[in-house]
Motif scaffolding. Structure first.
Motif, mmCIF file in Angstrom:
data_model
loop_
_atom_site.group_PDB
_atom_site.id
_atom_site.type_symbol
_atom_site.label_atom_id
_atom_site.label_comp_id
_atom_site.label_asym_id
_atom_site.label_seq_id
_atom_site.Cartn_x
_atom_site.Cartn_y
_atom_site.Cartn_z
ATOM 1 N N SER A 116 0.828 -1.205 0.000
ATOM 2 C CA SER A 116 0.000 0.000 0.000
ATOM 3 C C SER A 116 0.864 1.258 0.000
ATOM 4 O O SER A 116 0.568 2.240 -0.691
ATOM 5 N N GLY A 117 1.959 1.227 0.751
ATOM 6 C CA GLY A 117 2.848 2.371 0.827
ATOM 7 C C GLY A 117 3.563 2.667 -0.467
ATOM 8 O O GLY A 117 4.085 3.781 -0.664
ATOM 9 N N HIS A 118 3.601 1.684 -1.375
ATOM 10 C CA HIS A 118 4.264 1.876 -2.665
ATOM 11 C C HIS A 118 3.271 1.936 -3.823
ATOM 12 O O HIS A 118 3.675 1.870 -4.984
ATOM 13 N N GLY A 119 1.977 2.053 -3.507
ATOM 14 C CA GLY A 119 0.980 2.154 -4.563
ATOM 15 C C GLY A 119 0.774 0.866 -5.339
ATOM 16 O O GLY A 119 0.452 0.890 -6.533
ATOM 17 N N ILE A 120 0.921 -0.266 -4.656
ATOM 18 C CA ILE A 120 0.794 -1.579 -5.291
ATOM 19 C C ILE A 120 -0.483 -2.248 -4.800
ATOM 20 O O ILE A 120 -0.730 -2.326 -3.595
ATOM 21 N N GLY A 121 -1.318 -2.729 -5.710
ATOM 22 C CA GLY A 121 -2.473 -3.524 -5.311
ATOM 23 C C GLY A 121 -1.987 -4.859 -4.763
ATOM 24 O O GLY A 121 -1.054 -5.456 -5.321
ATOM 25 N N TYR A 122 -2.589 -5.338 -3.682
ATOM 26 C CA TYR A 122 -2.039 -6.536 -3.033
ATOM 27 C C TYR A 122 -3.113 -7.557 -2.685
ATOM 28 O O TYR A 122 -4.157 -7.226 -2.114
ATOM 29 N N LEU A 123 -2.811 -8.803 -3.026
ATOM 30 C CA LEU A 123 -3.603 -9.945 -2.589
ATOM 31 C C LEU A 123 -2.665 -10.983 -2.007
ATOM 32 O O LEU A 123 -1.613 -11.272 -2.582
ATOM 33 N N ASP A 124 -3.022 -11.524 -0.866
ATOM 34 C CA ASP A 124 -2.295 -12.645 -0.298
ATOM 35 C C ASP A 124 -3.096 -13.902 -0.587
ATOM 36 O O ASP A 124 -4.327 -13.849 -0.698
ATOM 37 N N GLY A 125 -2.405 -15.025 -0.721
ATOM 38 C CA GLY A 125 -3.133 -16.231 -1.085
ATOM 39 C C GLY A 125 -2.678 -17.471 -0.365
ATOM 40 O O GLY A 125 -1.555 -17.540 0.145
ATOM 41 N N GLY A 126 -3.551 -18.457 -0.328
ATOM 42 C CA GLY A 126 -3.240 -19.774 0.219
ATOM 43 C C GLY A 126 -3.651 -20.826 -0.793
ATOM 44 O O GLY A 126 -4.822 -20.909 -1.168
ATOM 45 N N ILE A 127 -2.691 -21.610 -1.265
ATOM 46 C CA ILE A 127 -2.955 -22.625 -2.285
ATOM 47 C C ILE A 127 -3.336 -23.925 -1.585
ATOM 48 O O ILE A 127 -2.486 -24.587 -0.980
ATOM 49 N N GLU A 148 -10.650 -4.479 -4.815
ATOM 50 C CA GLU A 148 -10.552 -3.990 -6.195
ATOM 51 C C GLU A 148 -9.628 -4.890 -7.014
ATOM 52 O O GLU A 148 -9.927 -5.215 -8.171
ATOM 53 N N ALA A 149 -8.512 -5.292 -6.421
ATOM 54 C CA ALA A 149 -7.579 -6.159 -7.133
ATOM 55 C C ALA A 149 -8.208 -7.523 -7.414
ATOM 56 O O ALA A 149 -8.048 -8.081 -8.505
#
Length: 296
Positions: A116-127, A148-149
């Motif tokens: 967020s601090g670098h203007g990057i959309g972020y999703l964390d995931g679990g496979i 949104e991402a």
């Protein structure tokens, strides 16, 4: 019908960083779904098979990141992820990062704050599958983070497995992952103990397991019922009370002792049930034992 791997059909381009067994499976699934796929790995030779299938091999992480609006990373651990991405934070700005590296909920939230601090959309995931299951619709992949991402890339993520949105808290995918793995090991442990028990009398695992699977379907129905009780904090013993089950577990322990089967797993269940009965909850349902696992 999917187009040939690597062809440009309007499918969104994707970059995959990290080509271990899981990362390679992710990239292969994206290629199979027709997504132009750029790959990078610290050891370049691991990209050979994917490059032969149509992937573009990037020479550097920076080149890989700038090739796509969606960047998937799957490496060893949180430290490796941070070391890989920190130098290219500027290049990631305005793009979406999907972190499928295993880690803790706290690490996921830390990474989300960094993104967020670098203007990057972020999703964390679990496979929630092995590499062989990647790309199958029956395989779950859990996601948490930017709504949104997720909305923007859901169709692309579906190429990897059924995408399950757990909401905006980036730590939830890792938290669910940990909880579900614990559930898996408990089920495996119970099945292995039971298989050893009946096997001591000559019953083959192949003969016992179909009956066990049918029983697990019944048990699954109790989970739905007990979930409502846990959320309500009310545990009516209208199916099988704890005191009745405490008596029943003694039969399991006796059978195990007679057959030389390790009884530590059922002994744990007996201990938890006995404590609940001693605390005056013997007439409650088994769901009451959730309190044994909670912080005092």
């Amino acid at each position: 019908m999917n187009d040939a791997p690597g062809t440009h059909t309007g499918a969104a381009p994707v970059t995959v960083l990290g080509l271990g067994r899981m990362g390679s499976a992710l990239a292969a699934a994206l290629l199979a779904a027709g997504h132009p796929t750029t790959v990078w790995n610290r050891t370049p030779g691991k990209a050979d098979a994917l490059a032969a299938a149509g992937a573009v091999r990037a020479d550097t992480v920076a080149d890989a990141v700038t090739a796509s609006g969606l960047v998937v990373v799957c490496v060893l651990d949180h430290a490796a992820t941070s070391a890989l991405l920190e130098p290219v934070a500027g290049s990631l700005a305005g793009r979406t990062l999907v972190n499928l590296t295993s880690g803790s909920p706290e690490q996921a939230r830390e990474m989300a704050a960094w993104a967020s601090g670098h203007g990057i959309g972020y999703l964390d995931g679990g496979i929630m599958t092995t590499p062989e299951g990647v790309g199958l619709r029956t395989s779950m992949i859990l996601y948490s983070g930017s709504p949104e991402a997720f909305a923007a890339h859901r169709a692309t993520l579906a190429a990897l497995g059924d995408p399950i949105d757990l909401g905006p808290d980036a730590g939830l995918a890792s938290l669910y992952d940990a909880g579900l793995l614990g559930l898996m090991w408990s089920v495996f442990g119970g099945w292995l103990h039971a298989t050893a028990l009946v096997g001591a009398d000559g019953v083959a695992a192949g003969a016992f397991t179909p009956v066990a699977l049918r029983w697990l379907t019944t048990v699954g129905g109790f989970l739905d019922r007990y979930a409502g009780q846990i959320d309500a904090g009310h545990y009516p013993g209208d199916d099988a009370t704890i005191d009745v089950q405490l008596a029943a577990v003694e039969h399991l322990l006796h059978a195990g002792r007679e057959r030389g089967v390790d009884g530590r797993l059922p002994e744990l269940h007996r201990e938890l049930m006995a404590k609940a009965v001693a605390a005056g909850h013997g007439g409650d349902s088994y769901a009451r034992l959730v309190d044994a696992f909670r912080r005092p």
